[in-house]
Design a protein around this motif. Sequence first.
Motif: not given
Length: 223
Positions: A53-56, A61-64, A157-161
């Motif tokens: 859950r923490i990983r999610a 990316r909506s939590l920039a 697949d690109a995530d926020r990182m």
Amino acid sequence: MTAQEAKGLLVTFEGVDGSGKSTQAALFVERLAQAGVPLLALRDPGANAISERIRAILLDRSLAEMSPWSELLLYEAARAQMTGQQIIPALAEGRMVVCDRYYDSTTAYQGYGRQLELDLVHQANRIGSCGLVPDVTFLIDVELEVVRRRLSARDSDADRMEAAGLDFHDRVRRGYLELAAAAPERVYVIPGNRPIESIQRHIWQLFINRFQRHLNRPGEENA
Ligand code: ADP
């Protein structure tokens, strides 16, 4: 307890996104399984209900607006849960624990990448890992241009990182190399711009040279 006091071994895989560390961790696990080694394969952050859950949250990316300190502490919270709930018990049973990322990722990404004060990052890492130190770490090192090409192939697949940019990844890569240079007895730098099988053989050879006895009699010794 440290990993060194436990009966099992803690093996971690590190590298920038797209370096191929997950591919190598999976192949390494396959090989251990073929050798009949009792093992536990994990990914950090993740691997249990709370850490997933923490990983999610971390990869959303909506939590920039997430602050770098909040990000650091969430990684450590996920890690502390995984370490206490899964890694320490498995090591105590003499199992081999293979982890796709561990606290070196936080040093590289939050310390060097986000440029948080390294001393505080190290302290946070000690909390998140409950004082455990991996027995060996394979750092898959690849030039950023190669990584960029690989990641653009899986753009969806690109995530926020991964969206953080080339400068960020350059600092992360240099951070990894610096931390490896500071702990050469633990962290092996593995050139990653080669065919997957040849990297896998390299890693396995290094591992066998050092830890053969753990394969012969898993769980019986780690003095
Ligand atoms: P990471 O876990 O470091 O993000 P992955 O293992 O998921 O990296 O690999 C990223 C991408 O690169 C995947 O599409 C994978 O198939 C590919 N890949 C992995 N290792 C290699 C390699 N040695 N050469 C070419 N492509 C690779």
